[in-house]
Design an enzyme around this catalytic site. Structure first.
Site, PDB file in Angstrom:
ATOM      1  N   GLN A 243       0.829  -1.207   0.000  1.00 24.65           N
ATOM      2  CA  GLN A 243       0.000   0.000   0.000  1.00 24.65           C
ATOM      3  C   GLN A 243       0.865   1.259   0.000  1.00 24.65           C
ATOM      4  O   GLN A 243       0.554   2.246  -0.658  1.00 24.65           O
ATOM      5  CB  GLN A 243      -0.883   0.000   1.237  1.00 24.65           C
TER       6      GLN A 243
ATOM      7  N   GLY B 184      -4.045   3.686  10.583  1.00 23.26           N
ATOM      8  CA  GLY B 184      -4.519   3.887   9.199  1.00 23.26           C
ATOM      9  C   GLY B 184      -3.368   4.219   8.279  1.00 23.26           C
ATOM     10  O   GLY B 184      -2.412   4.894   8.674  1.00 23.26           O
TER      11      GLY B 184
ATOM     12  N   GLU C 136      -4.057   6.639   3.084  1.00 23.66           N
ATOM     13  CA  GLU C 136      -3.910   8.034   2.633  1.00 23.66           C
ATOM     14  C   GLU C 136      -2.477   8.539   2.820  1.00 23.66           C
ATOM     15  O   GLU C 136      -1.903   9.143   1.919  1.00 23.66           O
ATOM     16  CB  GLU C 136      -4.871   8.977   3.375  1.00 23.66           C
TER      17      GLU C 136
END
Ligand code: FES
Ligand code: FES
Lengths: 213, 746
Positions: free
Chosen positions: B646, B710, B713
């Protein structure tokens, strides 16, 4: 358009306003069937002409896909990609652009990597097509498939079949001798998720592993 | 808890659980379901940017072979929710989403105005080419640069005085002006298209008059279910949304778009399943984009590098019918200790389609300006950019005065600097060379709120020790299933191969959208809760025969190879026998997990740093990104392989943003000139070097019980300025307008 042919492609229309039915009605072909104009009009109204046209518009196509011989009837405008995805339910081959710019639709035709969106199905007459569904041997994954899993050479997986088909061909072509060479010869396969470095690692490993591919 | 519990480490990281499906072509995306009597819909789109449709001539199309229907505003069935404007989409944008075939208004060039449905794709495509649309044109305004002065405060901000979109001042407004050393600069980036590889697709089926099933490319099955239930005024449970595999989305699946409703209308009107896969060209106008944005920064500091003030203004583009906003200015408000800080957010509505969240929404935009400006000021001050940031490091959130839940950004700076070889960087730009090439190093910082939401997971333990879990969440590529299997395996001890995580179906338990880097912390917590609940149930069933279970610490209970065991060996019984003793076939639990109040006492963010080494050819202006080091403080890393991937993907997106991506419009027509991959360039293999990923990997138990924050982003936020700063370091040229193409460097 000077002369109209029953088998002309959509792009041959005098104007896009004129449907293929219109010229079919006037065509010498129907005249050859000795259909009187009145019958033709009636046929057009009840859309019989479409039935006739539909069968005339299809061409026989014999080819082998993933080792299975296929005997098909296809419209000449159908791409190999749409034939696979929409008519043969082989949806492993992906459509990412339909313009020959992304590589998602890469398959092998007679062992060469080919963009199936830029290949009319009828051009594959008599050829051997391999798609991602035909790469593994039974349950045994192809080394490239296994390497993609090991190196996580994908995220969403949508470009993956194309990347894998291209990667196998890249090695076979002798274009996988360094990371830089792999990057160059794999640049026709876009991965918007950006798993590129992992894909390169997977290809390097298969290349260096020297397995039969 | 902590590292041992969730982290099998980099070496033993799981392979992606759906990897086999993805490498064999077995994974089914939303346009790949074979349904009986399926018809194909092809959209006709407007060729003017503003005006009305005078007439649509569909005769030729209707008569074309295989065409079963042509639908436009002229003959479309009425969508029940349209009349009273009940046409929601989640999360909402301001204004009203475009209603497919509602009336004759044209709001932008490329708007869907009709759909041609036929029995084969080719026939639908041909039919669509025969539709003739006549328009009454009105004067359109699409030129962003020519109209930035007309930007306005969003209505959402006016309505809600507490909205962060309102003008904000801390200390003295425009306080930077009082600083001894200051700079003012303007930054611009064009609109960027998500362009996931899978074309946006939907297959719509009306199972009954009031029962709808859609195989749809979306980021949330439940939000889509609610949206269509409201739009069609049918019970929520009558709508099924299936989204098992999503071929990338990056945000454009966070909204329901007109092509979806068009397919649903057509399926209803023609009484057969209809599939619509929009074209690559239509991907540029029908499914959102990152809005082009103009930013101004004034920033000042003392000569020894203490920030005095920052003023950050942003003007973004939106459509005339929806008011899309994003948090461009948040990083500026919380990243550095600046006693004076002002932010101004404005929007410019144009005759274009509505933008939508794109990876690192707002933050990636804002970080480009802020992190470039920090680099510029560091250069003027003759201070190393990392040192400058450290001098202004925030130990608590200056925006709300709350302590950080966790913040390991200093560690990121240090680890990243070592790995890229920051000591090779020269303070004086243009002085490092390798052969003909100028060499430069740059860095940028990213941050994104750790937004955890509620999630529910159902877990079923089978007598043979298999575990099957379900949640409505989608997986657009990050590897959600893999992370969830890892969490369940760590919590229960079951081997990953014996665990299945089913997702992408609105019938499964609740989760909203996969977006905002909130999947693992939300759904992962629910997975843990469900697994713990199973353990508790097992304990509750303990009898004299297995008494040690009654008192066992749940931590020590595990299921391995179908055996229920306690670590001290006081129990080792086949799960099948244990179930039999209790007359059980299987054991099922459903657990919800959501953030508690306690978390509100903290400011919760993930952080990232990106370091780039670039080589620039002084004659041709060619830029090669040679190496990238990217690191994150994202809490516990659950699944190393997919997490690292990612980060790599985010960096790749950042390379595109910095050097290539540019949705270019011809304002005479209000139409994009770039409409496919030949003109809209995204990074390809040859553009992406080796990317070195590292994680701080320290848990944040304030955000959630599994310690995650997280990742999606922050992987892209700060990448573009890292590259821009490296280019400055290599060449001495400061490019403030993205993308940095060769012409700007020669
Ligand atoms: S679909 Fe064939 S190259 Fe993109
Ligand atoms: S894995 Fe998503 S595009 Fe390559």
């Amino acid at each position: 358009m000077a002369e109209k042919k029953a088998c002309s492609l959509p792009g041959d229309q005098a104007s896009s306003n004129e449907s293929r039915r219109d010229f079919l009605k006037q065509s010498s072909l129907l005249t050859a069937f000795a259909i009187t104009p009145g019958v033709v009009v009636k046929a057009a109204e009840s859309k019989w002409d479409e039935g006739i046209a539909a069968s005339l518009e299809k061409m026989p196509l014999k080819l082998e896909i993933n080792g299975v011989k296929q005997s098909l009837q296809v419209e000449p405008r159908v791409t190999l990609l749409d034939l696979l995805r929409e008519q043969l339910a082989l949806t492993g081959t992906k459509k990412g652009c339909d313009y020959g710019q992304c590589g998602a639709c890469t398959v092998h035709v007679d062992g060469q990597r080919v963009l199936s969106c830029l290949t009319l199905a009828v051009m594959a007459e008599g050829k051997k097509v391999t798609t991602i569904e035909g790469l593994a041997t039974g349950e045994q994954l192809h080394p490239m498939q296994a390497a993609f899993i090991k190196h996580d050479g994908f995220q969403c997986g949508y470009c993956t079949p194309g990347q894998i088909m291209s990667a196998v061909a890249c090695i076979k072509e002798g274009h996988a001798n360094s990371e830089a060479e792999i990057r160059e010869f794999m640049s026709g396969n876009i991965c918007r998720c950006g798993a590129y470095p992992n894909i390169v690692d997977a290809i390097m490993e298969v290349k260096q592993g020297g397995q039969q591919i | 808890m902590g590292k041992e519990l969730f982290n099998p480490g980099e070496k033993d990281a799981l392979d992606r659980v759906d990897g086999r499906q993805k490498v064999t072509g077995a994974a089914k995306y939303s346009a790949e379901y074979q349904l009986p009597n399926l018809a194909y819909g092809v959209l006709v789109s407007s060729s003017i940017a503003k005006g009305t449709i005078k007439s649509i001539d569909t005769k030729a199309a209707e008569r074309a072979p295989g065409v079963v229907g042509v639908i436009s505003h002229v003959n479309s069935i009425k969508v029940p929710g349209f009349a009273d404007n009940e046409h929601p989409t989640e999360p909402p944008t301001g204004g009203r989403p475009l209603r497919a075939f509602y009336d004759n208004r044209v709001y932008f060039n490329g708007q869907p105005v009709a759909i041609v449905v036929a029995d084969t794709l080719e026939r639908a495509q041909y039919g669509a080419s025969l539709v003739k649309v006549a328009y009454v044109k009105e004067q359109h305004t699409t030129d962003f640069n020519a109209n930035t002065g007309k930007a306005v405060l969003p209505a959402q901000a006016k309505k809600n005085p507490k909205s962060s979109l309102n003008d904000y001042d801390r200390g003295q407004p425009d306080g930077y002006k009082t600083a001894p050393v200051k700079i003012e600069a303007e930054y611009h980036h064009p609109s960027e298209m998500h362009n996931p590889m899978e074309l946006q697709s939907i297959t719509a089926v009306w199972e009954a008059d009031d029962k709808l099933t859609v195989y749809d490319k979306v980021q949330g099955t439940k939000p889509t279910q609610r949206a269509f239930a409201t739009e069609w005024k049918i019970p929520v449970e009558n709508v099924k949304v299936i989204s098992k595999f999503v071929g990338g989305a990056f945000g454009n699946g966070l909204h329901n778009w007109p092509h979806e409703t068009a397919a649903i209308i057509a399926a209803k009107q023609l009484k057969r399943p209809v599939k619509v896969a929009i074209t690559r060209e239509q991907m540029f106008t029908m499914v959102g984009y990152r809005p082009q944005t103009h930013q101004k920064i004034g920033i000042g500091a003392t000569p020894d590098g203490k920030l005095v003030g920052i003023t950050h203004e942003s003007v973004g583009q939106t459509s005339t019918y929806e008011e899309f906003t994003e948090s461009v200015l948040q990083q500026t408000r919380m990243m550095y200790t600046s006693p004076n800080l002002s932010t101004r957010y404005r929007l410019l509505p144009l005759d274009v389609s509505t933008p939508i969240w794109m990876r690192g929404p707002g933050e990636a935009t804002g970080a480009f300006a802020l992190e470039s400006a920090m680099d510029e000021l560091a250069h003027v001050l003759n201070i190393d950019p990392i040192e400058f940031r450290l001098k202004n490091y925030t130990e608590k959130d200056p925006d709300n005065n709350l302590p950080w839940s966790t913040k390991y950004l200093k560690e990121c700076y240090q680890m990243g600097a070592e790995r890229i070889g920051w000591n090779k960087r020269r303070m004086q730009p243009g002085t490092l060379k390798e052969g003909d090439w100028l060499v430069g190093y740059g860095m940028g910082v990213g941050t994104f709120g750790a937004h955890r939401g509620g999630a529910t997971v159902r877990a079923k333990l089978h007598a043979d020790g298999r575990l099957v879990m379900q949640c409505a969440v989608t997986d657009i590529g990050p590897g959600t299933g893999t992370a969830m299997v890892q969490i369940a395996s760590t919590t229960l001890g079951i081997e990953p191969s014996q665990i299945v995580f089913e997702l992408g179906h609105s019938d499964y338990p609740m989760f909203g959208n996969q977006g905002g880097s909130s999947t693992v912390n939300s759904v992962g917590s629910a997975v843990q809760a469900a697994c713990n609940s199973l353990k508790q149930k097992l304990k509750d069933l303990a009898s004299a025969k297995n008494a040690s279970l009654t008192t066992a610490d749940p931590k020590n209970i595990s299921i391995k190879n179908g055996q229920l065991t306690i670590t001290d060996n006081s129990l080792n019984v086949a799960l099948a026998d244990f179930f039999k003793q209790n007359n059980l076939q299987e054991m099922e639990v459903t657990e919800e997990s959501k953030p508690g109040q306690e978390a509100n006492k903290y400011s919760k963010y993930s952080f990232s740093v990106h370091f780039a080494e670039v080589h620039v050819h002084p004659k041709t202006g060619q830029v090669r990104v040679k190496k990238v080091v990217t690191g994150a403080d994202a809490g516990t890393i659950i699944s190393w392989k997919t997490a690292a991937n990612q980060m790599i993907g985010g960096v790749t997106g950042g390379i595109g943003m910095a050097l290539q991506e540019d949705a270019f419009m011809d304002h005479r027509f209000g139409r994009y000139v770039t409409k496919d991959f030949a003109e809209y360039h995204v990074p390809v293999h040859a553009d992406v070097p080796h990317i070195d990923v590292f994680f701080v990997d320290k848990p944040d138990y304030i955000v959630d019980p599994i310690g995650t924050k997280g990742l999606g982003e922050i992987a892209i936020i700060g990448v573009a300025p890292a590259i821009a700063n490296a280019i400055f370091n290599a060449t001495g040229k400061r490019i403030r307008e993205l993308p940095i193409t060769a012409d700007k460097l020669i």
